[in-house]
Design an enzyme around this catalytic site. Structure first.
Site, PDB file in Angstrom:
ATOM      1  N   GLU A  90      23.322   5.190  -2.578  1.00  0.00           N
ATOM      2  CA  GLU A  90      24.568   4.916  -1.837  1.00  0.00           C
ATOM      3  C   GLU A  90      25.739   5.274  -2.744  1.00  0.00           C
ATOM      4  O   GLU A  90      25.670   5.071  -3.956  1.00  0.00           O
ATOM      5  CB  GLU A  90      24.614   3.431  -1.438  1.00  0.00           C
ATOM      6  CG  GLU A  90      25.877   2.945  -0.778  1.00  0.00           C
ATOM      7  CD  GLU A  90      26.260   3.711   0.484  1.00  0.00           C
ATOM      8  OE1 GLU A  90      27.258   4.447   0.405  1.00  0.00           O
ATOM      9  OE2 GLU A  90      25.576   3.612   1.518  1.00  0.00           O
ATOM     10  N   ASP A 117      25.557  10.901  -4.910  1.00  0.00           N
ATOM     11  CA  ASP A 117      25.307  11.684  -3.700  1.00  0.00           C
ATOM     12  C   ASP A 117      23.793  11.940  -3.574  1.00  0.00           C
ATOM     13  O   ASP A 117      23.169  12.505  -4.492  1.00  0.00           O
ATOM     14  CB  ASP A 117      26.073  13.006  -3.817  1.00  0.00           C
ATOM     15  CG  ASP A 117      25.938  13.885  -2.584  1.00  0.00           C
ATOM     16  OD1 ASP A 117      25.050  13.634  -1.752  1.00  0.00           O
ATOM     17  OD2 ASP A 117      26.743  14.826  -2.464  1.00  0.00           O
ATOM     18  N   ASP A 140      26.548   8.514   8.893  1.00  0.00           N
ATOM     19  CA  ASP A 140      27.834   8.766   9.569  1.00  0.00           C
ATOM     20  C   ASP A 140      27.659   9.883  10.592  1.00  0.00           C
ATOM     21  O   ASP A 140      27.184  10.969  10.233  1.00  0.00           O
ATOM     22  CB  ASP A 140      28.889   9.175   8.539  1.00  0.00           C
ATOM     23  CG  ASP A 140      29.061   8.113   7.466  1.00  0.00           C
ATOM     24  OD1 ASP A 140      29.708   7.098   7.744  1.00  0.00           O
ATOM     25  OD2 ASP A 140      28.510   8.305   6.361  1.00  0.00           O
ATOM     26  N   LYS A 144      33.290  14.668  15.653  1.00  0.00           N
ATOM     27  CA  LYS A 144      34.098  15.844  16.034  1.00  0.00           C
ATOM     28  C   LYS A 144      33.372  17.125  15.663  1.00  0.00           C
ATOM     29  O   LYS A 144      32.816  17.221  14.570  1.00  0.00           O
ATOM     30  CB  LYS A 144      35.450  15.808  15.314  1.00  0.00           C
ATOM     31  CG  LYS A 144      36.339  14.697  15.809  1.00  0.00           C
ATOM     32  CD  LYS A 144      37.695  14.774  15.157  1.00  0.00           C
ATOM     33  CE  LYS A 144      38.512  13.585  15.646  1.00  0.00           C
ATOM     34  NZ  LYS A 144      39.405  13.060  14.629  1.00  0.00           N
ATOM     35  N   ASP A 176      22.928   5.458  16.387  1.00  0.00           N
ATOM     36  CA  ASP A 176      23.406   4.904  17.661  1.00  0.00           C
ATOM     37  C   ASP A 176      24.290   5.942  18.360  1.00  0.00           C
ATOM     38  O   ASP A 176      25.010   5.610  19.288  1.00  0.00           O
ATOM     39  CB  ASP A 176      24.209   3.615  17.423  1.00  0.00           C
ATOM     40  CG  ASP A 176      25.485   3.892  16.644  1.00  0.00           C
ATOM     41  OD1 ASP A 176      25.450   4.754  15.734  1.00  0.00           O
ATOM     42  OD2 ASP A 176      26.521   3.279  16.944  1.00  0.00           O
ATOM     43  N   THR A 211      20.541  -3.199  11.321  1.00  0.00           N
ATOM     44  CA  THR A 211      21.478  -2.975  10.213  1.00  0.00           C
ATOM     45  C   THR A 211      22.905  -3.297  10.667  1.00  0.00           C
ATOM     46  O   THR A 211      23.185  -3.444  11.854  1.00  0.00           O
ATOM     47  CB  THR A 211      21.435  -1.506   9.718  1.00  0.00           C
ATOM     48  OG1 THR A 211      22.171  -0.701  10.633  1.00  0.00           O
ATOM     49  CG2 THR A 211      20.008  -0.996   9.558  1.00  0.00           C
ATOM     50  N   GLU A 214      24.256  -0.645  12.926  1.00  0.00           N
ATOM     51  CA  GLU A 214      23.573  -0.704  14.213  1.00  0.00           C
ATOM     52  C   GLU A 214      24.228  -1.774  15.099  1.00  0.00           C
ATOM     53  O   GLU A 214      24.518  -1.540  16.273  1.00  0.00           O
ATOM     54  CB  GLU A 214      22.105  -1.059  13.978  1.00  0.00           C
ATOM     55  CG  GLU A 214      21.330  -1.325  15.247  1.00  0.00           C
ATOM     56  CD  GLU A 214      19.843  -1.557  14.956  1.00  0.00           C
ATOM     57  OE1 GLU A 214      19.506  -1.897  13.812  1.00  0.00           O
ATOM     58  OE2 GLU A 214      19.048  -1.377  15.886  1.00  0.00           O
TER      59      GLU A 214
HETATM   60  C1  SAM Z   1      27.527   4.600   8.664  1.00  0.00           C
HETATM   61  S1  SAM Z   1      27.011   3.962   7.114  1.00  0.00           S
HETATM   62  C2  SAM Z   1      25.439   3.185   7.489  1.00  0.00           C
HETATM   63  C3  SAM Z   1      25.074   2.165   6.487  1.00  0.00           C
HETATM   64  C4  SAM Z   1      23.754   1.433   6.714  1.00  0.00           C
HETATM   65  N1  SAM Z   1      22.630   2.326   6.656  1.00  0.00           N
HETATM   66  C5  SAM Z   1      23.774   0.680   8.016  1.00  0.00           C
HETATM   67  O1  SAM Z   1      23.049   1.094   8.946  1.00  0.00           O
HETATM   68  O2  SAM Z   1      24.489  -0.321   8.115  1.00  0.00           O
HETATM   69  C6  SAM Z   1      26.500   5.437   6.247  1.00  0.00           C
HETATM   70  C7  SAM Z   1      26.446   5.229   4.737  1.00  0.00           C
HETATM   71  O3  SAM Z   1      25.910   6.388   4.138  1.00  0.00           O
HETATM   72  C8  SAM Z   1      26.578   6.606   2.907  1.00  0.00           C
HETATM   73  N2  SAM Z   1      26.420   8.034   2.581  1.00  0.00           N
HETATM   74  C9  SAM Z   1      26.850   9.078   3.312  1.00  0.00           C
HETATM   75  N3  SAM Z   1      26.503  10.227   2.748  1.00  0.00           N
HETATM   76  C10 SAM Z   1      25.833   9.903   1.605  1.00  0.00           C
HETATM   77  C11 SAM Z   1      25.232  10.679   0.575  1.00  0.00           C
HETATM   78  N4  SAM Z   1      25.256  12.023   0.603  1.00  0.00           N
HETATM   79  N5  SAM Z   1      24.652  10.028  -0.449  1.00  0.00           N
HETATM   80  C12 SAM Z   1      24.640   8.672  -0.496  1.00  0.00           C
HETATM   81  N6  SAM Z   1      25.186   7.884   0.461  1.00  0.00           N
HETATM   82  C13 SAM Z   1      25.781   8.500   1.493  1.00  0.00           C
HETATM   83  C14 SAM Z   1      28.006   6.168   3.166  1.00  0.00           C
HETATM   84  O4  SAM Z   1      28.674   5.825   1.965  1.00  0.00           O
HETATM   85  C15 SAM Z   1      27.798   4.979   4.092  1.00  0.00           C
HETATM   86  O5  SAM Z   1      27.761   3.761   3.383  1.00  0.00           O
END
Ligand code: SAM
Length: 233
Positions: A90, A117, A140, A144, A176, A211, A214
């Site tokens: 994360e 990353d 995420d 768009k 979702d 989660t 979710e």
């Molecule tokens: C929409 S959140 C979902 C979080 C969790 N899985 C949940 O369902 O509640 C997406 C997460 O992925 C992380 N993220 C996005 N791209 C990433 C990457 N390349 N490496 C590590 N984390 C990443 C973001 O920082 C964010 O916290």
């Protein structure tokens, strides 16, 4: 700038990878800050580590969760599947701090964390044939059209995963966002090592708790899509 330097600059700009996240500074609570200072050295994996499996004292099936958010699902899964090792990846600092606090509070010794990353981790810190399971919950959606290139799930990313995962390994995705679910299936179809037979969507498997994101989606009335597929070489 001469023509050649100019060309090189353009090339490197072009090659700069589009990331699936935007670094949000996010305010850390004192508890999260303490966790990062005191617990990351204990549960974190060094960037020098080339093989995630070696971050644990024991050999056990390795599950990687990418983008664990606040980490509550990861802590729950690690407690419920104590026979497996879990690596959480994360980039969001407060989320990492929260997970570390849970790991300490619940006495979980089968969790390690990388604040980096995930694409870089997969490229640089995983060996081929080394991951037994990969779980990516509610990445995420970048809804768009002009942002679709930022979506984490892309064919080259799945190809990289396929190389890093063991034969018979399991990839579990959830979202979702219906158009992203379709995008995920279309991308998986492009990578023949991931086999999907029949309906790609399954009931939420028992190993996945609900989660944070979710629940947010459900409050907006969104349908939830789980996709589970096996890697076959
Ligand atoms: C929409 S959140 C979902 C979080 C969790 N899985 C949940 O369902 O509640 C997406 C997460 O992925 C992380 N993220 C996005 N791209 C990433 C990457 N390349 N490496 C590590 N984390 C990443 C973001 O920082 C964010 O916290």
């Amino acid at each position: 700038m001469n023509e050649q330097t100019n060309k090189r600059t353009n090339e490197s700009r072009h090659k700069r990878r589009i990331r699936s996240f935007v670094r949000r500074p996010g305010r850390l609570t004192p508890g999260q800050q303490r966790a990062l200072d005191e617990l990351l050295p204990r549960y974190g994996i060094d960037v020098e580590c080339m093989d995630l499996r070696t971050a644990f004292e024991r050999r056990a099936p390795l599950v990687v969760e990418i983008g664990f958010g606040n980490g509550q699902a990861l802590a729950w899964m690690a407690a419920n599947e104590a026979d497996k090792n879990f690596v959480g990846i994360e980039v969001h600092e407060p989320g990492v701090g929260r997970l570390l606090r849970s790991v300490e509070a619940d006495g979980l010794d089968n969790v390690r964390v990388l604040m980096r990353d995930a694409v870089e981790v997969l490229r640089e810190q995983c060996l081929p044939d080394s991951l037994d399971e990969v779980r990516i919950y509610f990445p995420d959606p970048w809804p768009k059209k002009r942002h679709h290139k930022r979506r984490l799930i892309q064919v080259p990313f799945l190809e990289l995963l396929a190389e890093r995962m063991v034969n018979g390994g399991i990839l579990h995705l959830a979202t979702d966002w219906a158009p992203y679910a379709e995008w995920m299936v279309e991308s998986l179809v492009e990578v023949p090592e991931f086999s999907i037979e029949g309906d790609p969507y399954v009931e939420r498997p028992r190993w996945r708790p609900q989660t944070h994101f979710e629940q947010r989606g459900q409050r907006k009335g969104h349908e939830i899509f789980d996709i589970v597929c096996r890697l076959v070489r």
